[in-house]
Design a protein around this motif. Structure first.
Motif, PDB file in Angstrom:
ATOM      1  N   LEU A   1       0.872  -1.165   0.000  1.00 19.98           N
ATOM      2  CA  LEU A   1       0.000   0.000   0.000  1.00 19.98           C
ATOM      3  C   LEU A   1       0.914   1.222   0.000  1.00 19.98           C
ATOM      4  O   LEU A   1       2.093   1.121   0.335  1.00 19.98           O
ATOM      5  CB  LEU A   1      -0.892   0.004   1.237  1.00 19.98           C
TER       6      LEU A   1
ATOM      7  N   LEU B   1      -7.644   4.000  -3.756  1.00 18.91           N
ATOM      8  CA  LEU B   1      -6.593   3.025  -3.491  1.00 18.91           C
ATOM      9  C   LEU B   1      -5.330   3.314  -4.297  1.00 18.91           C
ATOM     10  O   LEU B   1      -5.407   3.669  -5.469  1.00 18.91           O
ATOM     11  CB  LEU B   1      -7.096   1.617  -3.825  1.00 18.91           C
TER      12      LEU B   1
ATOM     13  N   LEU C   1      -1.372   1.474  -4.844  1.00 14.73           N
ATOM     14  CA  LEU C   1      -0.466   0.352  -4.587  1.00 14.73           C
ATOM     15  C   LEU C   1       0.832   0.579  -5.347  1.00 14.73           C
ATOM     16  O   LEU C   1       0.824   1.165  -6.426  1.00 14.73           O
ATOM     17  CB  LEU C   1      -1.092  -0.968  -5.063  1.00 14.73           C
TER      18      LEU C   1
ATOM     19  N   TYR D   1      -5.644  -8.040  -2.523  1.00  8.91           N
ATOM     20  CA  TYR D   1      -5.036  -6.925  -3.249  1.00  8.91           C
ATOM     21  C   TYR D   1      -4.542  -7.307  -4.640  1.00  8.91           C
ATOM     22  O   TYR D   1      -3.910  -6.502  -5.312  1.00  8.91           O
ATOM     23  CB  TYR D   1      -3.901  -6.304  -2.427  1.00  8.91           C
TER      24      TYR D   1
ATOM     25  N   MET E   1      -9.669  -7.513  -6.825  1.00  7.99           N
ATOM     26  CA  MET E   1     -10.259  -6.185  -6.634  1.00  7.99           C
ATOM     27  C   MET E   1     -11.225  -5.852  -7.769  1.00  7.99           C
ATOM     28  O   MET E   1     -12.223  -5.164  -7.546  1.00  7.99           O
ATOM     29  CB  MET E   1      -9.158  -5.141  -6.521  1.00  7.99           C
TER      30      MET E   1
END
Length: 155
Positions: free
Chosen positions: A10, A111, A113, A143, A148
């Motif tokens: 993350l 989000l 990443l 994830y 997702m």
């Protein structure tokens, strides 16, 4: 056979992205949610790909072929309900490694990443991420982009 060794995190704080390359990405999954192998269509700016990814977290098989826009559009309708849209920023870390930072849009916003690839499992496991990286989610299947695309942002 190509093998991908990468860790996924993350993002705690966005870094300076002024020198990173930006691409607009849309991708959709042709395989069913419970298939261990992923078959994915991806459009990255004006280039199109068909990618196969094997099961696994830190290490997995990856094969990719560039396809035409017409081939992409032929199969794209079959990905309905299993899609991801994002901006990908590719840059270099101070240690020389390349990062790929994904900023998701649509249902997956806000989000963010970041992924880093390695040449060996030992190198990946010994890696100390920079301060702007957040928690390591490499082994958290929620994830994976495919999960997702189906289930939304993990709780």
């Amino acid at each position: 056979m190509s093998t991908e060794i990468e860790r996924k995190f993350l993002v705690a704080d966005l870094p300076d992205l002024s020198s990173a390359k930006r691409a607009v990405v849309r991708q959709g999954y042709l395989t069913a949610p419970d298939d261990s192998t992923e078959l994915r269509l991806r459009q990255k700016n004006d280039t199109f790909y068909l990618t196969l990814k094997g099961a696994g977290a830190l290490v997995r098989v990856e094969r990719e072929a560039e396809i035409s826009a017409e081939q992409f559009e032929t199969f794209w309708p079959e990905t309905e309900g299993r899609r991801v849209e994002k901006e990908r920023f590719t840059g270099e870390l101070p240690d020389g490694r390349v990062f790929e930072l994904d900023v998701f849009s649509g249902d997956l916003a806000p989000l963010r990443l970041v992924e880093v690839e390695f040449t060996s499992e030992a190198e990946a496991q010994a890696y100390t991420p920079p301060a702007w990286f957040g928690p390591d989610v490499t082994a958290d299947k929620r994830y994976k982009n495919k999960m997702m695309a189906i289930n939304g942002v993990p709780d």
